[in-house]
Design a protein around this motif. Structure first.
Motif, mmCIF file in Angstrom:
data_model
loop_
_atom_site.group_PDB
_atom_site.id
_atom_site.type_symbol
_atom_site.label_atom_id
_atom_site.label_comp_id
_atom_site.label_asym_id
_atom_site.label_seq_id
_atom_site.Cartn_x
_atom_site.Cartn_y
_atom_site.Cartn_z
ATOM 1 N N SER A 93 0.821 -1.211 0.000
ATOM 2 C CA SER A 93 0.000 0.000 0.000
ATOM 3 C C SER A 93 0.857 1.263 0.000
ATOM 4 C CB SER A 93 -0.899 0.036 1.242
ATOM 5 O OG SER A 93 -0.272 0.772 2.271
ATOM 6 N N PRO A 94 0.288 2.383 -0.460
ATOM 7 C CA PRO A 94 1.037 3.651 -0.477
ATOM 8 C C PRO A 94 1.437 4.098 0.926
ATOM 9 C CG PRO A 94 -0.930 3.791 -1.848
ATOM 10 C CD PRO A 94 -1.051 2.527 -1.047
ATOM 11 N N ARG B 273 -7.570 -3.760 -3.521
ATOM 12 C CA ARG B 273 -8.212 -3.102 -4.671
ATOM 13 C C ARG B 273 -9.123 -2.023 -4.101
ATOM 14 N NH1 ARG B 273 -7.403 -3.371 -10.424
ATOM 15 N NH2 ARG B 273 -5.419 -4.549 -10.359
ATOM 16 N N TYR B 274 -9.780 -1.290 -4.979
ATOM 17 C CA TYR B 274 -10.668 -0.196 -4.529
ATOM 18 C C TYR B 274 -9.878 0.815 -3.672
ATOM 19 C CZ TYR B 274 -13.524 -4.286 -5.575
ATOM 20 O OH TYR B 274 -14.033 -5.408 -6.152
ATOM 21 N N SER C 129 5.420 -0.118 0.289
ATOM 22 C CA SER C 129 5.016 0.651 -0.886
ATOM 23 C C SER C 129 6.092 0.524 -1.956
ATOM 24 C CB SER C 129 4.862 2.133 -0.531
ATOM 25 O OG SER C 129 4.668 2.900 -1.723
ATOM 26 N N ILE C 130 5.673 0.550 -3.228
ATOM 27 C CA ILE C 130 6.688 0.540 -4.279
ATOM 28 C C ILE C 130 6.938 1.951 -4.807
ATOM 29 C CG2 ILE C 130 6.280 -1.859 -4.993
ATOM 30 C CD1 ILE C 130 4.884 -0.667 -7.529
ATOM 31 N N GLY C 131 6.207 2.920 -4.264
ATOM 32 C CA GLY C 131 6.462 4.288 -4.699
ATOM 33 C C GLY C 131 5.300 5.212 -4.384
ATOM 34 N N TYR D 115 2.878 6.952 -5.537
ATOM 35 C CA TYR D 115 1.865 7.184 -6.580
ATOM 36 C C TYR D 115 0.766 6.172 -6.293
ATOM 37 C CZ TYR D 115 5.174 3.669 -8.083
ATOM 38 O OH TYR D 115 6.033 2.595 -8.095
ATOM 39 N N VAL D 116 -0.433 6.394 -6.851
ATOM 40 C CA VAL D 116 -1.565 5.508 -6.530
ATOM 41 C C VAL D 116 -1.912 4.629 -7.725
ATOM 42 C CG1 VAL D 116 -3.969 5.403 -5.775
ATOM 43 C CG2 VAL D 116 -2.433 7.173 -4.873
ATOM 44 N N LEU D 117 -1.903 3.331 -7.500
ATOM 45 C CA LEU D 117 -2.232 2.357 -8.531
ATOM 46 C C LEU D 117 -3.678 1.905 -8.354
ATOM 47 C CD1 LEU D 117 1.077 0.349 -8.088
ATOM 48 C CD2 LEU D 117 0.541 1.890 -10.002
ATOM 49 N N GLY E 67 -4.515 -1.159 -8.043
ATOM 50 C CA GLY E 67 -4.554 -2.388 -7.243
ATOM 51 C C GLY E 67 -3.168 -2.744 -6.741
ATOM 52 N N PRO F 208 2.367 -4.105 -7.489
ATOM 53 C CA PRO F 208 3.368 -4.093 -6.407
ATOM 54 C C PRO F 208 3.754 -5.497 -5.950
ATOM 55 C CG PRO F 208 1.729 -2.395 -6.028
ATOM 56 C CD PRO F 208 1.237 -3.204 -7.194
HETATM 57 C C1 4FV Z 1 0.488 0.829 -3.938
HETATM 58 C C2 4FV Z 1 1.726 1.475 -4.030
HETATM 59 C C3 4FV Z 1 -0.799 1.345 -4.427
HETATM 60 C C4 4FV Z 1 -3.872 1.958 -3.443
HETATM 61 C C5 4FV Z 1 -5.340 1.719 -3.541
HETATM 62 C C6 4FV Z 1 -4.173 -0.071 -4.611
HETATM 63 C C7 4FV Z 1 -3.241 1.080 -4.467
HETATM 64 C C8 4FV Z 1 -5.535 0.474 -4.371
HETATM 65 N N1 4FV Z 1 0.687 -0.345 -3.335
HETATM 66 N N2 4FV Z 1 2.659 0.643 -3.475
HETATM 67 N N3 4FV Z 1 1.997 2.676 -4.562
HETATM 68 N N4 4FV Z 1 -1.899 0.632 -4.076
HETATM 69 O O1 4FV Z 1 -0.841 2.381 -5.090
HETATM 70 O O2 4FV Z 1 2.015 -0.438 -3.074
HETATM 71 O O3 4FV Z 1 -6.286 -0.472 -3.631
#
Ligand code: 4FV
Length: 245
Positions: A86-87, A112-113, A129-131, A133-135, A137, A141
């Motif tokens: 997760s971020p 997800r979501y 977190s891998i960085g 920014y928001v992915l 899912g 990562p």
């Molecule tokens: C993330 C990241 C990432 C956040 C909401 C998935 C998302 C959604 N995970 N490093 N940057 N996750 O953006 O690991 O559920």
């Protein structure tokens, strides 16, 4: 080691299992990868997400299917290391990758979501977190973690020592690489690399690693394992580039 991934989209991982170091690690028996889909642990009508308490946009992954998937994955293992991608997590780096590669059982939770119900964090050992920014899912990562870990496992790399000269291995960026042809669009290969003089070549590569780290990622120099020789070379480079402190 066994890496379990809790994900709503196990099919997304097919592409990384088919080739390269991950496939070789699996074929050599040093890596096993399994998938647990929360949908398979959700009672009828298989609902795995719901609206957030307190309102607001987006949905949240429900705790029960996640908890049941996690419990199933842990079955048969003395100890399991649970990671939520997760971020909000600590930024992944090679040191953490090495640490994870020494685990017997790693469970990666791909959200997800908007994310997962916070109460699942009671069963999570660490957030990564891998960085910043928001992915959409946590699958990508999780793939990043699997790829980075797998290549450190026995049988993953044709040259098992290859990772020893990787970037970050001793905290520095890697040296530049050249291969045939010797001349390309008027650009030559550095003479020293053609000399066959291994000591000179190692010295040149160390110099390049220090220079590139100083120019591209000076922040890494604080944590890098530097010898007195390295520090002297760095001062020389700074002087040459007019970067004296
Ligand atoms: C993330 C990241 C990432 C956040 C909401 C998935 C998302 C959604 N995970 N490093 N940057 N996750 O953006 O690991 O559920």
């Amino acid at each position: 080691m066994t890496i379990d991934v809790i994900t709503l989209f196990p099919e997304a991982f097919e592409c990384i299992l088919e080739f390269g170091p991950i496939r070789k690690a699996i074929e050599s028996g040093s890596l096993k990868i399994r998938f647990f889909n929360p949908v398979d642990f959700a009672p009828h009508p298989k609902q795995v997400d719901d609206e957030p308490y307190g309102g607001g946009a987006g949905m949240v992954m429900k705790p029960e299917p996640l908890y049941k998937a996690l419990s199933k994955a842990k079955e048969g293992f003395q100890s399991s290391h649970v990671v939520y991608l997760s971020p909000q997590g600590r930024l992944l780096n090679q040191g953490k990758v090495k640490e994870l590669s020494e685990k017997d059982h790693l469970i990666l939770i791909s959200g997800r979501y908007k994310g997962i119900d916070e109460r699942i964090m009671a069963f999570v050992d660490e957030e990564i977190s891998i960085g910043d920014y928001v992915l959409s899912g946590g699958e990508l990562p999780a793939m990043v973690v699997i790829d980075a870990v797998a290549r450190l496992l026995p049988g993953a790399m044709s040259d098992p020592d290859s990772w020893k000269t990787d970037s970050f291995e001793d905290g520095l960026l890697d040296a530049p690489y050249y291969t045939r042809p010797r001349e390309f669009m008027g650009m030559e290969v550095p003479e020293v690399l053609l000399s066959g003089h291994h000591e000179k070549i190692e010295k040149w590569r160390r110099y390049q690693r220090l220079k590139r780290t100083l120019l591209k990622r000076p922040d890494l120099l604080e944590k890098a394992r530097l010898s007195e020789e390295d520090r002297k070379i760095l001062e020389e480079i700074k002087k040459k580039l007019g970067m004296e402190d």
